[in-house]
Design a protein around this motif. Structure first.
Motif, PDB file in Angstrom:
ATOM      1  N   ILE A  50      44.068  32.162  38.407  1.00  0.00           N
ATOM      2  CA  ILE A  50      45.183  31.861  37.339  1.00  0.00           C
ATOM      3  C   ILE A  50      46.295  31.041  37.712  1.00  0.00           C
ATOM      4  O   ILE A  50      47.024  31.229  38.424  1.00  0.00           O
ATOM      5  N   THR A  51      45.952  29.678  36.905  1.00  0.00           N
ATOM      6  CA  THR A  51      47.033  28.808  37.359  1.00  0.00           C
ATOM      7  C   THR A  51      48.026  28.862  36.408  1.00  0.00           C
ATOM      8  O   THR A  51      49.352  28.324  36.826  1.00  0.00           O
ATOM      9  N   SER A  52      47.710  29.101  35.269  1.00  0.00           N
ATOM     10  CA  SER A  52      48.980  29.546  34.182  1.00  0.00           C
ATOM     11  C   SER A  52      48.681  30.456  33.017  1.00  0.00           C
ATOM     12  O   SER A  52      47.488  30.505  32.573  1.00  0.00           O
ATOM     13  N   GLN A  53      49.658  31.274  32.619  1.00  0.00           N
ATOM     14  CA  GLN A  53      49.398  32.062  31.473  1.00  0.00           C
ATOM     15  C   GLN A  53      50.673  32.252  30.830  1.00  0.00           C
ATOM     16  O   GLN A  53      51.634  32.619  31.386  1.00  0.00           O
ATOM     17  N   THR A  54      50.870  31.896  29.557  1.00  0.00           N
ATOM     18  CA  THR A  54      51.960  31.697  28.668  1.00  0.00           C
ATOM     19  C   THR A  54      51.797  32.683  27.204  1.00  0.00           C
ATOM     20  O   THR A  54      50.613  32.860  27.037  1.00  0.00           O
ATOM     21  N   GLN A  55      52.662  32.916  26.517  1.00  0.00           N
ATOM     22  CA  GLN A  55      52.878  33.572  25.344  1.00  0.00           C
ATOM     23  C   GLN A  55      53.967  32.780  24.601  1.00  0.00           C
ATOM     24  O   GLN A  55      55.043  32.687  25.135  1.00  0.00           O
ATOM     25  N   SER A  62      53.230  35.259  14.084  1.00  0.00           N
ATOM     26  CA  SER A  62      52.037  35.171  15.050  1.00  0.00           C
ATOM     27  C   SER A  62      52.560  35.141  16.402  1.00  0.00           C
ATOM     28  O   SER A  62      53.723  34.799  16.553  1.00  0.00           O
ATOM     29  N   ILE A  63      51.801  35.349  17.306  1.00  0.00           N
ATOM     30  CA  ILE A  63      52.027  35.195  18.755  1.00  0.00           C
ATOM     31  C   ILE A  63      50.704  34.486  19.589  1.00  0.00           C
ATOM     32  O   ILE A  63      49.666  34.953  19.387  1.00  0.00           O
ATOM     33  N   ASP A  64      50.937  33.482  20.052  1.00  0.00           N
ATOM     34  CA  ASP A  64      50.124  32.718  20.936  1.00  0.00           C
ATOM     35  C   ASP A  64      49.980  32.868  22.484  1.00  0.00           C
ATOM     36  O   ASP A  64      50.810  32.689  23.045  1.00  0.00           O
ATOM     37  N   PHE A  65      48.645  33.361  22.705  1.00  0.00           N
ATOM     38  CA  PHE A  65      48.583  33.610  24.318  1.00  0.00           C
ATOM     39  C   PHE A  65      47.691  32.443  24.575  1.00  0.00           C
ATOM     40  O   PHE A  65      46.588  32.210  24.022  1.00  0.00           O
ATOM     41  N   SER A  66      47.888  32.057  25.793  1.00  0.00           N
ATOM     42  CA  SER A  66      47.212  31.159  26.708  1.00  0.00           C
ATOM     43  C   SER A  66      46.926  31.165  27.993  1.00  0.00           C
ATOM     44  O   SER A  66      47.919  31.816  28.670  1.00  0.00           O
ATOM     45  N   LEU A  67      45.804  30.624  28.509  1.00  0.00           N
ATOM     46  CA  LEU A  67      45.428  30.806  29.908  1.00  0.00           C
ATOM     47  C   LEU A  67      44.697  29.744  30.495  1.00  0.00           C
ATOM     48  O   LEU A  67      43.830  29.132  29.708  1.00  0.00           O
ATOM     49  N   THR A  68      44.903  29.303  31.561  1.00  0.00           N
ATOM     50  CA  THR A  68      44.123  28.380  32.388  1.00  0.00           C
ATOM     51  C   THR A  68      43.666  28.913  33.651  1.00  0.00           C
ATOM     52  O   THR A  68      44.715  29.584  34.467  1.00  0.00           O
TER      53      THR A  68
END
Length: 526
Positions: A50-55, A62-68
């Motif tokens: 996992i190179t990045s994970q943010t919220q 709302s809440i936005d969760f993202s993952l690379t």
């Protein structure tokens, strides 16, 4: 040492050496296979990174969760998001399928907080993690991320009063001082009435206007709500428009009462009845609006008082019925303080915070001497309402029953415990085997030394008595009892050499040789 015994020892040594050599080779082979399997698994797992994970929180929407994520051993096909929060019943799980699998993908999840089950109030602690899978069968679990929900629409400032953290915005010095004084006064009142003060931090969110406050409430909240408390996360919210606002002496102590009461009863085995929770909150208010008293008078006048069983879990959504529920709960709690005294009310709250009694009825009987039905009936009669008990039920004298906590011995042993025991056994087996072998060898050596010592002792005795030379003897048992007469009698004379045979005693009719006579050979003449 006898040759047969020596050969037997050599055979035992060879057998033990062969056994331990086989055991060592087997363990080495098993460890090698396990290491290869773990190494292969580790390579497969480490291929996914996992190179990045943010919220990003967009309160209250709302809440936005993202993952690379990258994959060196395959193509990413799916990711699963696990969300944990105190208001959730277990994990909230969301599966994100990759439309076009690849070695490097960007994934996202949009959490809609306008759904009642997915709403997170300000101050809610949230933790989450991702689990990723690829087409090669590999998987990877990301590290757990944590954050607190914040209403980022306002520039919040903080000030502390004892264990209460006050969050406010757009307030001048006089307003902040009024907030601090109101909290301090409420804490003293709560400590006196409830029998204790909070020992852990509690956060109070102060909104400046009703619209902002209502927009921060969970969906489907009743319109008449002027303040709200979340005891499970130790957060409270209400509106204070200015320093002279009645909410400082009404809503603020009301919500603080909920938070303090739930801390004091934390650890109990029963839920606090809603009528008692709200009744204590209204009782702890410094200001009571006239509408409450009016609704109570109307309910008593029309004999429409609500039964406690109907307001155990929640209050009516209808505003008039809700006002009546608040009013009669307040009046009942006031009756309890006036009838039983503050000390017994403290005992009741304390009893609800331990596990000595299995339900609220038992807590009431232990502290006040009556169960909920008798309490409700006594209060109704004091307000000239009809009885809810029969004459026989009124005469009953309920006694509290303490809960006996027993540990169940029928619970199965966890599978992990069995594996742990098996692992310890396998690790300890070689050591036990080696120890057993060395103990056996020591016992054999002791037996050999004992037999050798016996033989040497017997030989020394024979030489001392008969002189040197080969003798035929029976070894003396070193462990024979000391009273064995054979140990203390004179041994028989040695046999004579051929041609010089002498009987042990003179034959019948022969004279015994006298002193100084030589013993000669004795032959019979024809």
């Amino acid at each position: 040492m006898h040759p047969t015994l020596r050969m037997h020892i050599y055979k035992n040594r060879y057998a033990f050496a062969k056994f331990f050599l086989s055991l060592a080779l087997s363990c080495t082979l098993l460890l090698s296979i396990t290491s290869l399997m773990l190494a292969k698994s580790g390579v497969a797992r480490d291929a996914i990174t996992i190179t990045s994970q943010t919220q990003q929180v967009h309160f209250p929407d709302s809440i936005d969760f993202s993952l690379t994520v990258n994959d060196a051993g395959g193509k990413i096909t799916q990711a699963t998001l696990y969300i944990q929060a105190p208001s959730l019943n277990g994990d909230e799980v969301h599966v994100v399928t990759v439309a076009k699998p690849g070695t490097s993908v960007h994934l996202a999840w949009h959490e809609d907080m306008q759904k009642a089950d997915d709403f997170f109030s300000p101050g809610t602690p949230i933790s989450y993690h991702w689990e990723i899978e690829d087409n090669a069968g590999a998987d990877h679990t990301g590290t757990t991320q944590k954050f607190d929900v914040n209403d980022q629409r306002f520039a919040w400032q903080e000030t502390d009063v004892q264990q209460f953290q006050i969050k406010y915005y757009n307030s001048d010095g006089a307003e902040v001082q009024s907030l601090r004084a109101g909290v301090d006064k409420a804490v003293k009142r709560l400590t006196s009435n409830l029998g204790g003060a909070p020992t852990k931090p509690i956060t109070l969110w102060i909104y400046k206007d009703t619209n902002a406050f209502k927009s921060a409430l969970p969906p489907n909240t009743e319109e008449w709500v002027g303040g709200i408390a979340f005891p499970d996360i130790r957060q409270g919210m209400f509106v204070v428009e200015d320093a002279q606002d009645n909410t400082l002496i009404r809503d603020m102590p009301h919500e603080m009462s909920h938070l303090v009461l739930h801390e004091l009863t934390d650890g109990g085995v029963v839920d606090i009845p809603r009528w008692l929770d709200e009744g204590l909150a209204v009782y702890n208010q410094e200001y009571h609006e006239g509408e409450l008293s009016y609704q109570l008078r109307q309910g008593l006048k029309n004999h429409q008082i609500l039964r406690l069983s109907g307001i155990e879990d929640r209050f009516p959504s209808d505003s008039n019925q809700a006002y009546l529920a608040y009013a009669q709960s307040w009046d009942l709690v006031t009756y309890m303080y006036n009838t039983f005294g503050q000390a017994k009310m403290h005992t009741l709250i304390k009893d609800m915070g331990n596990s000595s009694y299995p339900n609220f009825d038992e807590d009431l009987k232990a502290s006040l001497g009556m169960d909920e039905a008798h309490l409700e009936n006594a209060w109704r009669l004091s307000q000239h309402q009809s009885s809810i008990l029969t004459p026989d039920q009124e005469k009953q004298d309920p006694q509290p029953t303490k809960q006996v906590v027993t540990s169940s011995s029928s619970n199965p042993v966890p599978y992990s415990t069995l594996l742990l025991v098996l692992g310890i056994f396998l690790l300890a087996s070689p050591g036990v085997a080696f120890a057993s072998y060395f103990i056996y060898r020591r016992q054999v050596r002791i037996q050999q030394e004992r037999k050798l010592a016996i033989a040497q002792a017997q030989r020394i005795l024979d030489e001392a008595h008969w002189g040197p030379g080969p003798q035929s003897f029976t070894p003396i048992d070193p462990y024979a009892h000391y009273t064995n007469p054979g140990r203390y009698t004179q041994p028989a004379p040695p046999p004579a050499q051929p041609g010089n045979m002498l009987p042990p005693f003179p034959p019948p009719g022969a004279s015994h040789p006298g002193a100084g006579e030589q013993f000669g050979s004795f032959t019979n003449e024809e």
